[in-house]
Scaffold this motif. Structure first.
Motif, PDB file in Angstrom:
ATOM      1  N   VAL A 155     -21.398  -0.030 -28.628  1.00 24.12           N
ATOM      2  CA  VAL A 155     -20.640   1.219 -28.489  1.00 24.12           C
ATOM      3  C   VAL A 155     -19.143   0.936 -28.437  1.00 24.12           C
ATOM      4  CG1 VAL A 155     -20.160   3.115 -26.897  1.00 24.12           C
ATOM      5  CG2 VAL A 155     -22.507   2.543 -27.464  1.00 24.12           C
ATOM      6  N   LYS A 156     -18.745  -0.093 -27.727  1.00 25.18           N
ATOM      7  CA  LYS A 156     -17.329  -0.468 -27.628  1.00 25.18           C
ATOM      8  C   LYS A 156     -16.778  -0.882 -28.994  1.00 25.18           C
ATOM      9  CE  LYS A 156     -13.590  -1.907 -25.419  1.00 25.18           C
ATOM     10  NZ  LYS A 156     -12.558  -0.987 -25.096  1.00 25.18           N
ATOM     11  N   ILE A 157     -17.542  -1.658 -29.745  1.00 25.54           N
ATOM     12  CA  ILE A 157     -17.111  -2.091 -31.075  1.00 25.54           C
ATOM     13  C   ILE A 157     -16.961  -0.893 -32.003  1.00 25.54           C
ATOM     14  CG2 ILE A 157     -17.869  -3.345 -33.139  1.00 25.54           C
ATOM     15  CD1 ILE A 157     -19.059  -5.447 -31.220  1.00 25.54           C
ATOM     16  N   GLU A 179     -11.166   4.092 -33.912  1.00 22.91           N
ATOM     17  CA  GLU A 179      -9.748   4.260 -33.573  1.00 22.91           C
ATOM     18  C   GLU A 179      -8.862   3.566 -34.601  1.00 22.91           C
ATOM     19  OE1 GLU A 179      -9.089   2.869 -29.619  1.00 22.91           O
ATOM     20  OE2 GLU A 179     -10.443   4.335 -28.743  1.00 22.91           O
ATOM     21  N   SER A 222     -24.038  -1.468 -24.877  1.00 23.79           N
ATOM     22  CA  SER A 222     -22.675  -1.092 -24.468  1.00 23.79           C
ATOM     23  C   SER A 222     -21.635  -1.859 -25.275  1.00 23.79           C
ATOM     24  CB  SER A 222     -22.472  -1.323 -22.972  1.00 23.79           C
ATOM     25  OG  SER A 222     -22.576  -2.690 -22.660  1.00 23.79           O
ATOM     26  N   ALA A 223     -21.915  -3.104 -25.642  1.00 25.65           N
ATOM     27  CA  ALA A 223     -20.991  -3.865 -26.493  1.00 25.65           C
ATOM     28  C   ALA A 223     -20.910  -3.227 -27.872  1.00 25.65           C
ATOM     29  CB  ALA A 223     -21.444  -5.316 -26.601  1.00 25.65           C
ATOM     30  N   SER A 283     -16.390   2.231 -31.179  1.00 24.53           N
ATOM     31  CA  SER A 283     -15.261   3.040 -30.725  1.00 24.53           C
ATOM     32  C   SER A 283     -13.942   2.436 -31.186  1.00 24.53           C
ATOM     33  CB  SER A 283     -15.293   3.141 -29.204  1.00 24.53           C
ATOM     34  OG  SER A 283     -14.137   3.767 -28.720  1.00 24.53           O
ATOM     35  N   THR A 284     -13.791   1.135 -31.047  1.00 22.80           N
ATOM     36  CA  THR A 284     -12.572   0.455 -31.489  1.00 22.80           C
ATOM     37  C   THR A 284     -12.410   0.581 -32.987  1.00 22.80           C
ATOM     38  OG1 THR A 284     -12.792  -1.095 -29.662  1.00 22.80           O
ATOM     39  CG2 THR A 284     -11.351  -1.751 -31.466  1.00 22.80           C
ATOM     40  N   SER A 285     -13.493   0.466 -33.724  1.00 25.03           N
ATOM     41  CA  SER A 285     -13.443   0.576 -35.178  1.00 25.03           C
ATOM     42  C   SER A 285     -12.998   1.967 -35.615  1.00 25.03           C
ATOM     43  CB  SER A 285     -14.819   0.257 -35.761  1.00 25.03           C
ATOM     44  OG  SER A 285     -14.821   0.454 -37.151  1.00 25.03           O
TER      45      SER A 285
END
Length: 152
Positions: free
Chosen positions: A37-39, A45, A34-35, A41-43
């Motif tokens: 996936v978050k990284i 964006e 999950s960490a 996604s932020t990248s």
């Protein structure tokens, strides 16, 4: 040769420890996933914002060039009067879909007779989809250019 039998009591104490270890490993892997996936996604964006920001800069530049060409037409010795404020819809230009440029021109004091000074301000707006007042969840960017020019 004599073999020693393990005590049944020690086997009973160890039952379920492998299950707890497997559960712990699964939870740790899920947290790491999950960490990640978050990284990612932020990248993505950040990259989208950077690309749309560059498109907004190019839209502002295109609007500026069009307005400068109206003021200083080729093969004309004297510049034209400062053109009225104008908004250019650049959606038909390849690479500038959902982009606009709004350009203003201000003529200001001339220190010498025959010299004309102009200040052009161009604002480029781009979005990841159509820009409406009700748009939610789109990436939007704006860039502003300012150019000062005078006749030769």
């Amino acid at each position: 040769m004599m073999y020693l039998q393990p005590k049944k009591q020690s086997l009973v104490k160890q039952q379920g420890s492998a299950l707890m270890l497997a559960l712990f490993v699964m939870i740790v892997l899920m947290l790491l996933g999950s960490a990640l996936v978050k990284i990612l996604s932020t990248s993505s964006e950040t990259i989208a914002q950077e690309v749309i920001g560059t498109r907004a800069l190019m839209a502002a530049n295109a609007g500026m060039q069009a307005h400068l060409q109206k003021t200083f037409p080729l093969n004309t010795p004297n510049p034209q009067a400062c053109p009225a404020d104008f908004s250019y819809d650049l959606s038909a230009v390849d690479g500038l879909k959902h982009c606009w440029a709004h350009v203003t021109c201000i003529a200001y004091s001339t220190p010498a007779p025959g010299e004309s000074y102009y200040r052009f301000v161009s604002q480029g707006d781009c979005g990841s989809s159509a820009i409406d007042s009700e748009s939610i969840g789109i990436v939007r960017s704006s860039r502003t250019l300012q150019v000062e020019a005078r006749n030769l």
